[in-house]
Write a protein that holds these residues in place. Structure first.
Motif, PDB file in Angstrom:
ATOM      1  N   SER A 143       0.820  -1.211   0.000  1.00 15.61           N
ATOM      2  CA  SER A 143       0.000   0.000   0.000  1.00 15.61           C
ATOM      3  C   SER A 143       0.852   1.258   0.000  1.00 15.61           C
ATOM      4  CB  SER A 143      -0.939   0.002   1.216  1.00 15.61           C
ATOM      5  OG  SER A 143      -1.915  -1.014   1.071  1.00 15.61           O
ATOM      6  N   TRP A 146       2.796   0.799  -4.144  1.00 17.94           N
ATOM      7  CA  TRP A 146       2.066   0.991  -5.387  1.00 17.94           C
ATOM      8  C   TRP A 146       2.058   2.478  -5.745  1.00 17.94           C
ATOM      9  CZ3 TRP A 146      -1.953  -2.412  -2.689  1.00 17.94           C
ATOM     10  CH2 TRP A 146      -1.816  -3.746  -3.092  1.00 17.94           C
ATOM     11  N   CYS A 147       2.365   2.781  -6.989  1.00 15.42           N
ATOM     12  CA  CYS A 147       2.463   4.180  -7.403  1.00 15.42           C
ATOM     13  C   CYS A 147       2.199   4.274  -8.910  1.00 15.42           C
ATOM     14  CB  CYS A 147       3.845   4.741  -7.074  1.00 15.42           C
ATOM     15  SG  CYS A 147       5.205   3.864  -7.882  1.00 15.42           S
ATOM     16  N   CYS A 151       2.050   1.387 -12.074  1.00 18.79           N
ATOM     17  CA  CYS A 151       0.746   1.238 -12.736  1.00 18.79           C
ATOM     18  C   CYS A 151       0.943   0.996 -14.233  1.00 18.79           C
ATOM     19  CB  CYS A 151      -0.078   2.497 -12.511  1.00 18.79           C
ATOM     20  SG  CYS A 151      -1.683   2.507 -13.333  1.00 18.79           S
ATOM     21  N   TRP A 159      -4.646   6.914 -12.289  1.00 18.08           N
ATOM     22  CA  TRP A 159      -4.123   6.403 -11.011  1.00 18.08           C
ATOM     23  C   TRP A 159      -4.097   7.513  -9.965  1.00 18.08           C
ATOM     24  CZ3 TRP A 159      -0.467   7.326  -7.331  1.00 18.08           C
ATOM     25  CH2 TRP A 159      -0.258   6.302  -6.404  1.00 18.08           C
ATOM     26  N   SER A 160      -4.394   7.143  -8.712  1.00 15.76           N
ATOM     27  CA  SER A 160      -4.300   8.084  -7.592  1.00 15.76           C
ATOM     28  C   SER A 160      -4.048   7.287  -6.321  1.00 15.76           C
ATOM     29  CB  SER A 160      -5.589   8.890  -7.448  1.00 15.76           C
ATOM     30  OG  SER A 160      -6.656   8.050  -7.025  1.00 15.76           O
ATOM     31  N   LYS A 161      -3.662   7.955  -5.271  1.00 12.61           N
ATOM     32  CA  LYS A 161      -3.441   7.282  -3.996  1.00 12.61           C
ATOM     33  C   LYS A 161      -4.742   6.701  -3.452  1.00 12.61           C
ATOM     34  CE  LYS A 161       0.680   9.798  -2.539  1.00 12.61           C
ATOM     35  NZ  LYS A 161       1.308  10.663  -1.499  1.00 12.61           N
ATOM     36  N   ARG A 164      -5.118   3.179  -5.441  1.00 15.55           N
ATOM     37  CA  ARG A 164      -3.707   2.776  -5.580  1.00 15.55           C
ATOM     38  C   ARG A 164      -3.509   1.418  -6.229  1.00 15.55           C
ATOM     39  NH1 ARG A 164      -3.437   2.878   0.920  1.00 15.55           N
ATOM     40  NH2 ARG A 164      -4.897   1.193   1.327  1.00 15.55           N
ATOM     41  N   THR A 165      -4.547   0.537  -6.226  1.00 14.02           N
ATOM     42  CA  THR A 165      -4.376  -0.785  -6.844  1.00 14.02           C
ATOM     43  C   THR A 165      -4.652  -0.769  -8.343  1.00 14.02           C
ATOM     44  OG1 THR A 165      -6.653  -1.478  -6.379  1.00 14.02           O
ATOM     45  CG2 THR A 165      -5.012  -1.915  -4.679  1.00 14.02           C
TER      46      THR A 165
END
Length: 254
Positions: A143, A146-147, A151, A159-161, A164-165
């Protein structure tokens, strides 16, 4: 519901320690049996003539298969060789602890959002990842890793925090396989391609399904995924290595 058995072996003149030493090879084979979640010996500081075996199994079926194996007779033979007496205590995993007990037992369990988290009790298959005790621990570690760089490129703009998945499924699933073994499968997606997830010892879990925002995937409709096929894509392989290396760095710091 998992099963834990405490076996107290008591002997004389160092017999318990000699028993454990001879059991090392057998214990290593037991840990490789399907459904075994742990098989470890512990010595008491106050009673050196007693050794505790903590024996953990996924379910009764796995335990029954173990009890029917030839190894059981080897264990009995060694126990008799050193004149050990044995006392057993059996425990079942508690899924719903009364609230009145939680403050005393401290058993309230953190809840996770990924599919299959409740039963994801796989143990690491190599010493390298011994700190990653189960998939929930891995989820917590990833957690923070992942960034956007890990991605899939086509999904990076989204993508965003908070999500994150997103775009992390294949590289995460093969990293899970590195740590816990098992197989990587894919669920067909309506837009094409597959969403990857893991199955270890018959237990299905998916560390990255939260990207679908609560949409339920059909994990019964699954196709086994090839590591070679996925990593023939050099860009994807580079993202996998980045994820893996960042995980190792994080483990070393903790």
């Amino acid at each position: 519901m998992s099963i834990t058995i405490h076996l107290f072996y008591k002997g004389q003149n160092g017999g318990a320690k000699k028993f454990v030493k001879e059991m090392e090879a057998i214990a290593a084979r037991i840990r490789e049996e399907e459904g075994n979640l742990g098989y470890e010996y512990y010595f008491s500081a106050s009673d050196p003539e007693t050794v505790l075996l903590v024996d953990r199994w996924r379910d009764q079926r796995a335990l029954d298969v173990h009890h029917a194996s030839p190894m059981m007779q080897q264990i009995i033979t060694l126990r008799d060789k050193y004149g050990l007496s044995v006392h057993a205590e059996r425990f079942l995993s508690e899924e719903n602890v009364p609230k009145s007990d939680e403050k005393f037992l401290q058993t309230s369990k953190k809840k996770y959002g990924f599919y299959g988290w409740e039963e994801a009790n796989a143990s690491p298959i190599t010493e390298e990842y011994k700190a990653v005790k189960n998939p929930r621990v891995l989820y917590d570690l990833l957690s923070d890793i992942w960034c956007a760089e890990t991605c899939a490129p086509r999904l990076r703009p989204k993508w965003s925090k908070q999500n994150r998945t997103l775009g992390q499924c294949s590289i995460t699933s093969f990293l899970v396989q590195d740590i816990f073994g098992g197989k990587v499968y894919g669920v067909p997606l309506s837009e094409g391609g597959y969403h990857c997830f893991n199955e270890v010892d018959g237990v299905v879990f998916d560390l990255t399904d939260e990207q679908f925002g609560g949409e339920k995937l059909c994990y019964d409709l699954k196709y086994q995924q090839s590591r070679e096929a996925h990593f023939s894509d050099g860009e994807k392989y580079a993202r996998y290595l980045l994820l893996k290396n960042e995980l190792k760095k994080k483990i070393e710091k903790e």
